[in-house]
Every structure is written in structure tokens, then in C-alpha cells.
Write a protein that holds these residues in place. Sequence first.
Motif, mmCIF file in Angstrom:
data_model
loop_
_atom_site.group_PDB
_atom_site.id
_atom_site.type_symbol
_atom_site.label_atom_id
_atom_site.label_comp_id
_atom_site.label_asym_id
_atom_site.label_seq_id
_atom_site.Cartn_x
_atom_site.Cartn_y
_atom_site.Cartn_z
ATOM 1 N N ARG A 1 29.195 -0.480 -11.511
ATOM 2 C CA ARG A 1 28.998 -1.638 -12.386
ATOM 3 C C ARG A 1 29.831 -1.513 -13.658
ATOM 4 N N ALA A 2 29.905 -0.325 -14.208
ATOM 5 C CA ALA A 2 30.708 -0.118 -15.413
ATOM 6 C C ALA A 2 32.184 -0.364 -15.123
ATOM 7 N N GLN A 3 32.644 0.087 -13.967
ATOM 8 C CA GLN A 3 34.042 -0.145 -13.588
ATOM 9 C C GLN A 3 34.319 -1.636 -13.456
ATOM 10 N N TRP A 4 33.417 -2.362 -12.803
ATOM 11 C CA TRP A 4 33.631 -3.795 -12.607
ATOM 12 C C TRP A 4 33.569 -4.567 -13.929
ATOM 13 N N ARG A 5 32.699 -4.140 -14.820
ATOM 14 C CA ARG A 5 32.624 -4.787 -16.137
ATOM 15 C C ARG A 5 33.944 -4.585 -16.886
ATOM 16 N N ALA A 6 34.504 -3.391 -16.790
ATOM 17 C CA ALA A 6 35.789 -3.118 -17.443
ATOM 18 C C ALA A 6 36.897 -3.980 -16.836
ATOM 19 N N GLU A 7 36.848 -4.184 -15.520
ATOM 20 C CA GLU A 7 37.840 -5.035 -14.863
ATOM 21 C C GLU A 7 37.755 -6.478 -15.394
ATOM 22 N N VAL A 8 36.530 -6.978 -15.513
ATOM 23 C CA VAL A 8 36.343 -8.347 -16.018
ATOM 24 C C VAL A 8 36.877 -8.461 -17.437
ATOM 25 N N ASP A 9 36.593 -7.472 -18.255
ATOM 26 C CA ASP A 9 37.041 -7.486 -19.651
ATOM 27 C C ASP A 9 38.564 -7.436 -19.741
ATOM 28 N N ALA A 10 39.193 -6.696 -18.829
ATOM 29 C CA ALA A 10 40.651 -6.589 -18.842
ATOM 30 C C ALA A 10 41.308 -7.878 -18.353
ATOM 31 N N GLU A 11 40.671 -8.559 -17.419
ATOM 32 C CA GLU A 11 41.247 -9.787 -16.874
ATOM 33 C C GLU A 11 41.214 -10.932 -17.875
ATOM 34 N N ARG A 12 40.150 -11.001 -18.667
ATOM 35 C CA ARG A 12 40.019 -12.076 -19.667
ATOM 36 C C ARG A 12 39.612 -11.425 -20.982
ATOM 37 N N PRO A 13 40.565 -10.842 -21.679
ATOM 38 C CA PRO A 13 40.265 -10.033 -22.867
ATOM 39 C C PRO A 13 39.535 -10.817 -23.953
ATOM 40 N N ASP B 1 0.801 -1.221 0.000
ATOM 41 C CA ASP B 1 0.000 0.000 0.000
ATOM 42 C C ASP B 1 0.838 1.278 0.000
ATOM 43 N N ARG B 2 2.138 1.148 -0.134
ATOM 44 C CA ARG B 2 2.985 2.338 -0.090
ATOM 45 C C ARG B 2 3.008 3.024 -1.455
ATOM 46 N N SER B 3 2.786 4.317 -1.433
ATOM 47 C CA SER B 3 2.833 5.081 -2.686
ATOM 48 C C SER B 3 4.157 5.829 -2.840
ATOM 49 N N MET B 4 4.854 6.016 -1.747
ATOM 50 C CA MET B 4 6.116 6.749 -1.771
ATOM 51 C C MET B 4 7.302 5.787 -1.894
ATOM 52 N N VAL B 5 8.306 6.193 -2.647
ATOM 53 C CA VAL B 5 9.539 5.434 -2.754
ATOM 54 C C VAL B 5 10.517 5.959 -1.711
ATOM 55 N N ALA B 6 11.073 5.065 -0.925
ATOM 56 C CA ALA B 6 11.990 5.490 0.137
ATOM 57 C C ALA B 6 13.241 6.124 -0.452
ATOM 58 N N GLN B 7 13.694 7.185 0.178
ATOM 59 C CA GLN B 7 14.919 7.863 -0.233
ATOM 60 C C GLN B 7 16.035 7.497 0.747
ATOM 61 N N THR B 8 17.090 6.910 0.233
ATOM 62 C CA THR B 8 18.230 6.529 1.064
ATOM 63 C C THR B 8 19.498 7.142 0.493
ATOM 64 N N ALA B 9 20.610 6.822 1.110
ATOM 65 C CA ALA B 9 21.888 7.421 0.688
ATOM 66 C C ALA B 9 22.455 6.776 -0.579
ATOM 67 N N TRP B 10 21.874 5.688 -1.021
ATOM 68 C CA TRP B 10 22.350 5.091 -2.280
ATOM 69 C C TRP B 10 21.991 5.998 -3.452
ATOM 70 N N GLN B 11 22.868 6.068 -4.436
ATOM 71 C CA GLN B 11 22.624 6.880 -5.626
ATOM 72 C C GLN B 11 22.744 6.001 -6.877
ATOM 73 N N ALA B 12 21.707 6.031 -7.706
ATOM 74 C CA ALA B 12 21.680 5.183 -8.899
ATOM 75 C C ALA B 12 22.861 5.462 -9.819
ATOM 76 N N SER B 13 23.256 6.711 -9.930
ATOM 77 C CA SER B 13 24.367 7.054 -10.828
ATOM 78 C C SER B 13 25.678 6.425 -10.365
ATOM 79 N N LYS B 14 25.875 6.400 -9.054
ATOM 80 C CA LYS B 14 27.105 5.801 -8.532
ATOM 81 C C LYS B 14 27.080 4.283 -8.640
ATOM 82 N N VAL B 15 25.899 3.701 -8.499
ATOM 83 C CA VAL B 15 25.777 2.253 -8.706
ATOM 84 C C VAL B 15 26.115 1.908 -10.156
#
Length: 535
Positions: free
Chosen positions: A347-359, A329-343
Amino acid sequence: MTQTRPLGAQISHMLKDRGVDVIFGIPGVHNQEMYRGIEEAGITHVLARHEQGAGFMADGYARATGNPGVAYVITGPGLTNIMTPMGQAYSDSVPMLVISSCLDETVATKGQLHQMKDQRAAAETVCDWSEEARTAKAAYVLIDRALTEFQTARPKSKHIQVPISVLQQLAPPAPSQPLSVSRVVPAPGVIAALVSALEGADRPLFIFGGGAADALPPEEVGAVLKAFGAASFTTYAGRGIVPHDAPLHFGSTLARPSSAEVLAKADVTVVIGTELAEVDTWRDTSGISGEIWRIDIDATNLSSVPQNGCALKLTAEEVLGDLHDSVQDRSMVAQTAWQASKVADMRAQWRAEVDAERPGIVPVCDALRDCLPEGTMIYSDMTQFAYTAKEVWDMDRPGHWHHPTGFGTLGYATPAAIGGAVARKGKPTMAIIGDYGFHYTMQELGVAVELGLPLPIILWDNGKLKEIEESMVRAQIAPNAVVARNPDFCKLAEAFGAHAAAPKTLSDMQTKVRAAFDANGPTLIYLTPDISNAK
């Protein structure tokens, strides 16, 4: 009037009455009585080429259906051959039941066919329990015990052995199926306390493992996360539980070293259905430092919860279902300290790491993922292609990528995918395996041909045990014994009666893969690292 039959036949009838439709195995003179009743009971038998293959097929079938995978094997070498799949099923929480014959006695008589010093004890080293049924009643009790435990506890492989003479004896039918066992519903106060903890958190975080795969549809899990403003990770086995496009989802990246820094920022972490074992994080400690709530049906996994935490012996379905009800029944989305842009940046950084480890592997993963039919179930092996894919390949639903995670055996993917394809008639199933792992169980290709399964088998050939070679180099060991002479895999597949293709470009690969799902049998699709650079 009840019909007496040899116990070996009654066992098959009992299994059919309990819902078992398929049995994998190989008959022999010691277990032939178990084959007397298979057709009469209306059970399909899949003849493997090796007991190891039979075990992996049973594993694959169980993972595809959620129902027990059952295998029949002979005394001695039949059982030892299937012990590797039993160990894999044990570590990955797969409901597998292995029923074998055994010698009537091994103390006074030596030199018998298939004789072992202690067959029952040997099997017990790789499964939940191993017991001998010396009477029909004992066999029936043990089978029902196994099937009940598969439903009510963490599912793990189990073994029942029956002496040859007991299998031959006439026996009455098994008793009626026992009543289904219902689980205890969590007390409302427990869920209320968890809700309160999440609502008061600055950075709430969920970690989902394979044990949460069937709890809720991804969209409902996403709704729970959104309502609490929670970020999330999954283990490799948990991929697809969280919608891959959820803005605060870090993906299946727990093995990235810097994920520990992210976990340390969470002030409340809810861990559901995962051991958080070495094979999940690949480090000594997870990095979690805040309040932790652990939800699991295995009490062993709850014993490590620190004093600032809470351990709940409940199913993921029970807890997530109640959490979902609490936020309906909640209509509001909770606001926390997580930021979608930083997430997204992380993820982009980790994907690049995986690609570099096994080119070169990431682009192949992307191209393969994009050409698969909706709902494809994938079985992978111990190969660098799979290691890469598990970190960068987002799944749109849970329980559709299966990997030999814990025990970590080679040769799993081909027979496991066969078991999955048997269970999923008319639905797309695919195997991913490396060149060396394919050697372990390549003979099971004959089973897929025999059954006419439209099964694409992606064979990644880098010409060596490359993961081991790289590990040796890192350890300053001169790499040796990492290269084996490979056959012409395409000709080998064709010799079995399978289709084969060796695409040279990613576009050609996509065409061949799509065609393989519509073929009249399995197709081996041979890939080398050169394909990632081809134009």
C-alpha cells in the motif's frame, strides 16, 4: 368514492403513495399536467436550471438515500438534455426514473414543437428500458414495474413517456401499492461450499464493489475477513465496505498495474457486487488466476466465470450475512499465507506511485479528509483531484463517495451533490469538481443558493484539461485544445449569491471548509495546485 383527476396529477399522487417525496425537473407547456398534482400530493419539487442538472440531482438523491431519484422533463430537448444523466445512472447502477411528455403522433404531422423522429427509442440507448404509456393503466403498470425492478434487480435508469393528450385526460387513481417482493434465500449448501473453499485456501481474497455497499456494517465485514484470514480489495465505489485499518486490506488500488500480481497469488477469490470492468482495473484482464466465486444480482456479470469458478445470482447481503453467521462462534483467527507487513508495504508503494504520477495532490487530499465532519458524503467529478483521492483516501463507511465512474461525464458533482444535500438535510455533503467540469453545470449553483444548502464545493483549478494534456503527451500528440479561459470563479459564485473563498494554505483551506458546513448557503472553495507548496 374515488377521485378522478387528469392523469398527469394522478401520476404524482401515485408516486407519493409509493414513497417518492422529491421530484427534480423543469416544467414546460408539454409536461405542465404533470405539475398539476405535485403540491397537492405533498411532493417537494426542486427546480433545476437545466434538465442535465435535474438528472444529476435525481442521481445524487438516489445514491444518498437508496430510493429512486425521479425527474420530470418535457418532450424533445428536455429528454435529450437529461439523457447524459440517464446514461450515467445506467452505468453506475443508480435507480433513476425519468418521466416525460411526448407528442400524440409524429407520423402524419411534422414541424411540431419539440418534435423528434423517435423520442422513445432515443432514450432507450442510455437506459434500461424506455416505454410509452398510452393509457392511464399503462402508466400505472410501468411505474410499478420500474419501482419493483429497482428493488429486485440491478437498479438502472428507466424512462416512461406519456402523450400530452393522455396526461390531460381524466383518470381514476392508481391501484393500491403492490406487495413488496422478497428475494430467494440462498440454499445452505451453497454457503457451506463457499465456507469450505475459503477454509481450504492458502491465500483467500475478497474483492468488494459498490453492489456490496449496503450488505453489512464494516466491522462485520472485517470479522468475516479476519475469520478466514482473507485479504481484500475494493473498487472505487466499494471504499468503506472494509475497515480501512484491516491489516490485510489492500485498499481501492485495483488500478495499480502490480495489483495483478497480488491477485494472481490468491488461490480462492470471492468477487462481490462488481463488474471488474475496465474502469475498475484499467487493464485487459484482472490478473485473477485461482478459483473464483462471483456473487452478483446481474446475470450478465456472472457469464464470464471460468470453469474453475462458481457464479451465484444472489445479493451481497444474503451471502455476506450468511458468512458472518457462519463465523460468529469462532474464537480462533485463521492463519494464511498473507502477511500484514507485506500488505502495508504494498500500500505504501502504491501511494508513492500515485503521488509521483500527480504531484502535489496527495497532501491536499490528506488535509481535506482530516477536516471533514464525521459522515460527510462526497460527490466528485472527472478531475485529477478525484482520480488521486479515489486511490489514497480511505473511507470509514461505505456509500459515502459518489463518482461518475462508468459513463464518465463531466459536470456531475455540483448538481449531484445538490441532490444529495436535499436528501441529507442536517448531514454534511460536499462536492469536488475541476475547473473545466464546473463549466458544464455551474448554473445549478443557483439551485443550491435558492435552497440555502450548506454545501462546500471544492473547485480544483489547474488551468487546463490536464489529464487530457498528459495523455496527448504520452501518445506523442502535440497538446492542443486543452486550455480554456476561466472566469473569476469566486466572483461568479458571489454573483449567484453563494459564498466564496480562495485559501492559500492547507491550514486556511481546512478552516474555510469547516465554516462552509455551517454556512447559510453553498460555498465555493477555490484551490489551485500552488496550495500544496504554500507554507
